[in-house]
Design a protein around this motif. Structure first.
Motif, PDB file in Angstrom:
ATOM      1  N   GLY A  16       0.798  -1.221   0.000  1.00 33.13           N
ATOM      2  CA  GLY A  16       0.000   0.000   0.000  1.00 33.13           C
ATOM      3  C   GLY A  16       0.831   1.272   0.000  1.00 33.13           C
ATOM      4  O   GLY A  16       0.310   2.358  -0.247  1.00 33.13           O
ATOM      5  N   LEU A  17       2.115   1.141   0.273  1.00 33.42           N
ATOM      6  CA  LEU A  17       3.026   2.301   0.296  1.00 33.42           C
ATOM      7  C   LEU A  17       3.904   2.392  -0.945  1.00 33.42           C
ATOM      8  O   LEU A  17       4.813   3.217  -0.994  1.00 33.42           O
ATOM      9  N   MET A  18       3.652   1.551  -1.946  1.00 29.13           N
ATOM     10  CA  MET A  18       4.573   1.446  -3.076  1.00 29.13           C
ATOM     11  C   MET A  18       4.825   2.788  -3.771  1.00 29.13           C
ATOM     12  O   MET A  18       5.971   3.098  -4.118  1.00 29.13           O
ATOM     13  N   ASP A  19       3.819   3.598  -3.976  1.00 27.04           N
ATOM     14  CA  ASP A  19       4.035   4.898  -4.625  1.00 27.04           C
ATOM     15  C   ASP A  19       4.973   5.775  -3.797  1.00 27.04           C
ATOM     16  O   ASP A  19       5.879   6.417  -4.342  1.00 27.04           O
ATOM     17  N   GLU A  20       4.768   5.791  -2.483  1.00 27.94           N
ATOM     18  CA  GLU A  20       5.637   6.585  -1.607  1.00 27.94           C
ATOM     19  C   GLU A  20       7.064   6.037  -1.592  1.00 27.94           C
ATOM     20  O   GLU A  20       8.031   6.807  -1.579  1.00 27.94           O
ATOM     21  N   LEU A  21       7.203   4.711  -1.593  1.00 28.67           N
ATOM     22  CA  LEU A  21       8.533   4.111  -1.625  1.00 28.67           C
ATOM     23  C   LEU A  21       9.265   4.515  -2.902  1.00 28.67           C
ATOM     24  O   LEU A  21      10.458   4.830  -2.871  1.00 28.67           O
ATOM     25  N   CYS A  22       8.542   4.526  -4.008  1.00 27.11           N
ATOM     26  CA  CYS A  22       9.144   4.938  -5.286  1.00 27.11           C
ATOM     27  C   CYS A  22       9.571   6.404  -5.249  1.00 27.11           C
ATOM     28  O   CYS A  22      10.618   6.759  -5.794  1.00 27.11           O
ATOM     29  N   GLU A  23       8.789   7.249  -4.597  1.00 28.45           N
ATOM     30  CA  GLU A  23       9.153   8.665  -4.472  1.00 28.45           C
ATOM     31  C   GLU A  23      10.431   8.823  -3.656  1.00 28.45           C
ATOM     32  O   GLU A  23      11.317   9.606  -4.015  1.00 28.45           O
ATOM     33  N   VAL A  24      10.539   8.082  -2.544  1.00 25.68           N
ATOM     34  CA  VAL A  24      11.743   8.156  -1.720  1.00 25.68           C
ATOM     35  C   VAL A  24      12.944   7.644  -2.518  1.00 25.68           C
ATOM     36  O   VAL A  24      14.017   8.257  -2.504  1.00 25.68           O
ATOM     37  N   GLY A  30      18.249  11.054  -6.891  1.00 27.69           N
ATOM     38  CA  GLY A  30      18.294  12.335  -7.586  1.00 27.69           C
ATOM     39  C   GLY A  30      18.377  12.175  -9.090  1.00 27.69           C
ATOM     40  O   GLY A  30      18.258  11.079  -9.622  1.00 27.69           O
ATOM     41  N   GLN A  31      18.587  13.259  -9.768  1.00 24.05           N
ATOM     42  CA  GLN A  31      18.718  13.253 -11.224  1.00 24.05           C
ATOM     43  C   GLN A  31      20.169  12.997 -11.617  1.00 24.05           C
ATOM     44  O   GLN A  31      21.061  13.664 -11.120  1.00 24.05           O
ATOM     45  N   VAL A  32      20.359  12.030 -12.482  1.00 20.37           N
ATOM     46  CA  VAL A  32      21.685  11.730 -13.004  1.00 20.37           C
ATOM     47  C   VAL A  32      21.723  12.228 -14.443  1.00 20.37           C
ATOM     48  O   VAL A  32      20.889  11.834 -15.253  1.00 20.37           O
ATOM     49  N   PRO A  33      22.674  13.117 -14.778  1.00 22.12           N
ATOM     50  CA  PRO A  33      22.733  13.647 -16.139  1.00 22.12           C
ATOM     51  C   PRO A  33      22.783  12.516 -17.181  1.00 22.12           C
ATOM     52  O   PRO A  33      23.534  11.557 -17.040  1.00 22.12           O
ATOM     53  N   ASP A  36      17.483   8.556 -17.752  1.00 23.88           N
ATOM     54  CA  ASP A  36      16.036   8.699 -17.619  1.00 23.88           C
ATOM     55  C   ASP A  36      15.635   8.127 -16.267  1.00 23.88           C
ATOM     56  O   ASP A  36      15.628   6.898 -16.077  1.00 23.88           O
ATOM     57  N   ALA A  37      15.329   8.993 -15.307  1.00 22.10           N
ATOM     58  CA  ALA A  37      14.999   8.568 -13.947  1.00 22.10           C
ATOM     59  C   ALA A  37      13.785   7.651 -13.923  1.00 22.10           C
ATOM     60  O   ALA A  37      13.675   6.784 -13.055  1.00 22.10           O
ATOM     61  N   THR A  38      12.881   7.818 -14.869  1.00 19.86           N
ATOM     62  CA  THR A  38      11.673   6.990 -14.912  1.00 19.86           C
ATOM     63  C   THR A  38      12.029   5.524 -15.091  1.00 19.86           C
ATOM     64  O   THR A  38      11.426   4.647 -14.458  1.00 19.86           O
ATOM     65  N   VAL A  39      13.021   5.239 -15.918  1.00 15.53           N
ATOM     66  CA  VAL A  39      13.429   3.851 -16.160  1.00 15.53           C
ATOM     67  C   VAL A  39      13.929   3.218 -14.860  1.00 15.53           C
ATOM     68  O   VAL A  39      13.548   2.096 -14.517  1.00 15.53           O
ATOM     69  N   LYS A  40      14.761   3.935 -14.123  1.00  9.17           N
ATOM     70  CA  LYS A  40      15.313   3.407 -12.877  1.00  9.17           C
ATOM     71  C   LYS A  40      14.215   3.214 -11.826  1.00  9.17           C
ATOM     72  O   LYS A  40      14.204   2.208 -11.115  1.00  9.17           O
ATOM     73  N   VAL A  41      13.315   4.163 -11.727  1.00  9.91           N
ATOM     74  CA  VAL A  41      12.226   4.050 -10.753  1.00  9.91           C
ATOM     75  C   VAL A  41      11.282   2.915 -11.136  1.00  9.91           C
ATOM     76  O   VAL A  41      10.833   2.162 -10.265  1.00  9.91           O
ATOM     77  N   ILE A 110      17.994   0.010   0.929  1.00  9.83           N
ATOM     78  CA  ILE A 110      18.000   0.972   2.030  1.00  9.83           C
ATOM     79  C   ILE A 110      18.148   2.345   1.379  1.00  9.83           C
ATOM     80  O   ILE A 110      19.123   2.604   0.682  1.00  9.83           O
ATOM     81  N   GLU A 111      17.142   3.181   1.566  1.00 10.15           N
ATOM     82  CA  GLU A 111      17.090   4.481   0.876  1.00 10.15           C
ATOM     83  C   GLU A 111      16.663   5.571   1.850  1.00 10.15           C
ATOM     84  O   GLU A 111      15.768   5.363   2.669  1.00 10.15           O
ATOM     85  N   VAL A 112      17.294   6.733   1.716  1.00  9.66           N
ATOM     86  CA  VAL A 112      16.954   7.909   2.514  1.00  9.66           C
ATOM     87  C   VAL A 112      16.897   9.105   1.572  1.00  9.66           C
ATOM     88  O   VAL A 112      17.799   9.293   0.743  1.00  9.66           O
ATOM     89  N   ARG A 113      15.839   9.913   1.706  1.00  6.31           N
ATOM     90  CA  ARG A 113      15.715  11.122   0.885  1.00  6.31           C
ATOM     91  C   ARG A 113      16.970  11.988   1.033  1.00  6.31           C
ATOM     92  O   ARG A 113      17.552  12.077   2.114  1.00  6.31           O
ATOM     93  N   LYS A 114      17.358  12.645  -0.060  1.00  4.06           N
ATOM     94  CA  LYS A 114      18.581  13.469  -0.086  1.00  4.06           C
ATOM     95  C   LYS A 114      18.648  14.453   1.079  1.00  4.06           C
ATOM     96  O   LYS A 114      19.672  14.576   1.737  1.00  4.06           O
ATOM     97  N   ALA A 115      17.561  15.159   1.338  1.00  3.97           N
ATOM     98  CA  ALA A 115      17.557  16.182   2.388  1.00  3.97           C
ATOM     99  C   ALA A 115      17.765  15.602   3.781  1.00  3.97           C
ATOM    100  O   ALA A 115      18.131  16.331   4.708  1.00  3.97           O
TER     101      ALA A 115
END
Length: 183
Positions: A16-24, A30-33, A36-41, A110-115
């Motif tokens: 039920g948290l999958m969308d939020e997990l993907c956002e985190v 972050g953006q890698v020059p 395409d971030a969409t592919v990785k997510v 294991i993921e933590v938002r940049k901020a």
């Protein structure tokens, strides 16, 4: 950090948290020059969704107020998973025997938002996830070029055991494997 709340969840709640997990996940990388971030997510979503059906799956979240700032999830390694297939250097006899699927827990993400990085939240997630696991040992894998991640893992008590070849379609040609005893 005293304002961080950690929660342990099973597969149903995690789904039920999958969308939020993907956002985190997207924020953590972050953006890698040129990438395409969409592919990785999307690839993360596929892996994370498939993991929900794994044996002894658990998700630990870190929340500050109403914001999900990080997470870790993992599961018991199946006997037939071949997690250490092709490990170099070759391990000692019995190292890859999963003894019925209860020997090793995979720390899959294991993921933590940049901020929120650099504030101890990753370590808090790590420790909360490993605490109470019934397995004998734990294992994550890492990008072979991620020297900072390797140093972090080693500082947290992980031992580098070698590298394995990446599977077809994997991000990297090889992965570094670590192991840490839990008892």
């Amino acid at each position: 950090m005293s304002d961080v709340t950690y929660a342990r969840l099973g597969a149903e709640a995690a789904g039920g948290l999958m969308d939020e997990l993907c956002e985190v996940y997207a924020d953590a990388y972050g953006q890698v020059p040129g990438e395409d971030a969409t592919v990785k997510v999307d690839a993360f979503r596929d892996r994370a969704t498939a993991a929900l059906g794994a044996r002894n799956y658990e998700l630990v979240t870190a929340q500050v107020g109403d914001e999900l700032v990080g997470f870790v999830f993992g599961y018991s390694l199946r006997r037939d998973r071949d997690w250490f297939a092709g490990l170099q250097p070759a391990p000692e006899e019995g190292f890859t025997d999963e003894r019925g699927g209860e020997r090793t827990v995979v720390l899959a993400e294991i993921e933590v938002r940049k901020a929120w990085q650099g504030r101890g939240i990753g370590r808090g997630l790590h420790d909360a996830f490993l605490t109470g696991r019934r397995e004998e040992r734990a294992t994550p894998s890492a990008n072979p070029a991620a020297a900072g991640t390797h140093a972090l893992y080693e500082g947290w008590g992980w031992q580098r055991v070698g590298t394995v070849p990446g599977r077809p379609g994997a991000y990297y040609r090889e992965y570094v494997k670590f192991v840490r005893p839990l008892r």
